[in-house]
Design a protein around this motif. Sequence first.
Motif, PDB file in Angstrom:
ATOM      1  N   SER A  26     -30.963  79.603 -78.354  1.00  0.00           N
ATOM      2  CA  SER A  26     -31.579  79.517 -79.801  1.00  0.00           C
ATOM      3  C   SER A  26     -32.183  81.325 -79.975  1.00  0.00           C
ATOM      4  N   GLU A  28     -34.733  82.933 -81.564  1.00  0.00           N
ATOM      5  CA  GLU A  28     -35.957  82.585 -81.355  1.00  0.00           C
ATOM      6  C   GLU A  28     -36.302  82.910 -80.116  1.00  0.00           C
ATOM      7  N   ARG A  30     -39.341  83.515 -78.240  1.00  0.00           N
ATOM      8  CA  ARG A  30     -40.635  82.292 -78.097  1.00  0.00           C
ATOM      9  C   ARG A  30     -39.719  81.045 -77.605  1.00  0.00           C
ATOM     10  N   ARG A  31     -38.888  80.409 -78.409  1.00  0.00           N
ATOM     11  CA  ARG A  31     -38.384  79.427 -78.156  1.00  0.00           C
ATOM     12  C   ARG A  31     -37.848  79.081 -77.126  1.00  0.00           C
ATOM     13  N   MET A  34     -39.681  78.670 -73.882  1.00  0.00           N
ATOM     14  CA  MET A  34     -39.676  77.728 -73.752  1.00  0.00           C
ATOM     15  C   MET A  34     -38.961  76.074 -73.359  1.00  0.00           C
ATOM     16  N   LEU A  35     -37.660  76.942 -74.352  1.00  0.00           N
ATOM     17  CA  LEU A  35     -36.596  75.646 -72.965  1.00  0.00           C
ATOM     18  C   LEU A  35     -36.208  76.496 -72.195  1.00  0.00           C
TER      19      LEU A  35
END
Length: 90
Positions: A26, A28, A30-31, A34-35
């Motif tokens: 990822s 990004e 932040r993503r 979250m993942l």
Amino acid sequence: MHPLLLAFDAVLLFTLLALAAAAILSPEPRRAVMLFIAFGLWLSLVWARLGAPDVALAEAAIGAGIGGALMLAAARSAARRPTDADREAP
């Protein structure tokens, strides 16, 4: 072993690998965090399926909970920090 349990284990494995790859690839931050949190929660399901409820609870609480919250805070503060290009702008 029952075929449905084998299929469930296969789904757990492939989903865990997909979450790990998605978190690593990822772009990004932040993503990615979250993942990573989703990966930690899914990993706690894997530990529970393997018959280690103590490890599953520790993974959910420490790995996904506390670790994820700290990484989200770090990603948030890194997003607010100005880059070198912003500092050199007139």
